[in-house]
Enzyme design. Structure first.
Site, PDB file in Angstrom:
ATOM      1  N   ASP A 150      30.967  27.435  17.651  1.00 44.62           N
ATOM      2  CA  ASP A 150      29.848  27.122  17.615  1.00 44.62           C
ATOM      3  C   ASP A 150      30.097  26.310  18.245  1.00 44.62           C
ATOM      4  O   ASP A 150      30.822  25.593  18.988  1.00 44.62           O
ATOM      5  CB  ASP A 150      29.901  26.436  15.755  1.00 44.62           C
ATOM      6  CG  ASP A 150      28.997  27.539  15.516  1.00 44.62           C
ATOM      7  OD1 ASP A 150      28.504  28.195  15.639  1.00 44.62           O
ATOM      8  OD2 ASP A 150      29.689  27.566  13.934  1.00 44.62           O
TER       9      ASP A 150
ATOM     10  N   TYR B  51      42.706  29.951  13.185  1.00 43.03           N
ATOM     11  CA  TYR B  51      42.348  29.025  13.896  1.00 43.03           C
ATOM     12  C   TYR B  51      43.502  28.101  13.345  1.00 43.03           C
ATOM     13  O   TYR B  51      43.464  28.145  12.197  1.00 43.03           O
ATOM     14  CB  TYR B  51      40.894  29.333  13.030  1.00 43.03           C
ATOM     15  CG  TYR B  51      39.847  29.896  13.705  1.00 43.03           C
ATOM     16  CD1 TYR B  51      39.112  29.691  14.731  1.00 43.03           C
ATOM     17  CD2 TYR B  51      39.740  31.155  13.303  1.00 43.03           C
ATOM     18  CE1 TYR B  51      38.036  30.156  15.183  1.00 43.03           C
ATOM     19  CE2 TYR B  51      38.462  32.129  13.908  1.00 43.03           C
ATOM     20  CZ  TYR B  51      37.456  31.348  14.690  1.00 43.03           C
ATOM     21  OH  TYR B  51      36.022  31.723  15.168  1.00 43.03           O
TER      22      TYR B  51
END
Lengths: 265, 265
Positions: free
Chosen positions: B51, B115
């Site tokens: 994003d 992540y």
């Protein structure tokens, strides 16, 4: 009384610390923030003058009422960091504040300062090291690093550091005492840490450049004492770029930070 | 054959990874760099869609000739990282490149992704953490941290993670397997590391937000299994902001990276 503040800043956007006629400086931003918080113009006295693009993890400065020693405020001292930071851009942050005596001087009372010089040693650039370190793409082997470490030790002690001072400086007494000087590596980052009772103009960047010359095989660790003794700028390494340099610690004598201290040694 | 490249980027300036009609993306910059290096339009297939504002320490993508599988170049593969990086802005860097078979797919062949979510936990902001972490000024005690660590462990395993998926997503199969999930602290930084065979939309940011809710005492570690079982987004924590999120590792099965591999499991 004055307030001693501790500041961190990313120097990328600034023409150094000290107020200048052309270009925005860190001191100017601190002046604006102090006036906004205290409601009157203030004098800001910094511990040092960092150059354009140089960073600080710990920079010390005093805030006093303009043309007067004492500052009055109803704001509790522990709220000063947040209050001042709220009036500063995001690349400058005040993270600590204490009351000090009127006799305290942020620059003259410094006992020792410590700088870091950060080298990013990988073939390609890192987006996260951009403007935060000096990028040297050619890999330094463990053997190169050991030679840099050996050379760094040679700077320790009381010496005339003229060889490591930018040409054109008006300073004549070039004797300083380096108490710590070491090179470490963590991953792709090589870090040079140096502590002294004072530094000449561009001294840390030239010391770092001299260590890089040793790493590259242009100088040997054994050359360092004679480079120092020669008091000749042309024998030392290059002046490394500002983006790798960080003011890391500022040390004051304990008695200077006591509030009942009114004398000066 | 295709070239598999590894990329790092600071996502601050980009509208995410994937090409969009409005705003500059990382993929667009890679397209431009690939065409400049190879001399013809290329297809870039990424491992993921990050994003707006999200960073990557390791992002994988393949480069092939547009509308064809195979890419030809006289440039030695080891020079590709520097050649592409030279045509990229400083906030994107290609740091590795290998040849892979035409059958390789950068997204479908991903086995696991990892992540990091980075929290800067100090009362004042740091200039050096700006847009690189999420700033949470209220201090988490060691006890708060221990509860976050306990909660993080509850995410491990094969679960329906609907409770941790952004509302409005069209995905219907929400079963994923988290293999690693841990919270650590180093100085003022709290780091959440999570590895899974796949992630739902905003999943890491919602998992991190749920751990923050546990740290703040709004949820208990014992609540986590029932929050997960409820498959109800409103029971989990908030979606943390993008600037703390980093794609950290992308893992492919060994056989996919072998050049003689032409099949697909």
């Amino acid at each position: 009384m004055k307030i001693l503040i501790k500041i961190a800043y990313d120097g990328t956007a600034y023409c150094g610390y000290q107020v200048q006629p052309n270009g925005v400086t860190v001191q100017q931003r601190l002046n604006e923030a102090a006036e906004a918080v205290f409601g009157y113009p203030c004098d800001i006295v910094g511990c040092s003058r960092t150059d354009s693009g140089v960073h600080a993890l710990e920079f010390c400065a005093t805030v006093s009422k303009k043309s007067q020693e004492s500052l009055q405020t109803s704001i509790p001292i522990e709220r000063i960091p947040l209050a001042m930071s709220a009036h500063l851009p995001t690349d400058i942050s005040v993270y600590d504040a204490v009351w000090v005596s009127d006799a305290f001087h942020a620059r003259y009372d410094v006992k020792e300062k410590e700088y870091l010089y950060r080298i990013y040693n990988r073939s390609v650039r890192s987006p996260f090291e951009e403007r935060r370190s000096c990028h040297l793409p050619k890999h330094f082997s463990d053997r190169d690093l050991a030679r840099m470490q050996e050379a760094a030790k040679c700077f320790v002690g009381e010496h005339d550091f003229s060889s490591y001072m930018a040409q054109g400086s008006k300073i004549t007494d070039c004797i300083r005492t380096i108490t710590e000087s070491e090179v470490t590596r963590e991953g792709d980052v090589i870090l040079y840490r140096v502590r002294a009772n004072g530094f000449l103009y561009h001294m840390v960047r030239i010391l770092a450049g001299t260590l890089v010359a040793v790493g590259e095989g242009k100088l040997s660790p054994n050359d360092i004492p004679s480079v120092t003794e020669a008091r000749n700028r042309t024998l030392a390494g290059i002046t490394m770029p500002p983006e790798g340099l960080y003011l890391h610690r500022v040390i004051y004598p304990e008695h200077c930070l006591r509030l009942d201290w009114e004398g000066r040694s």
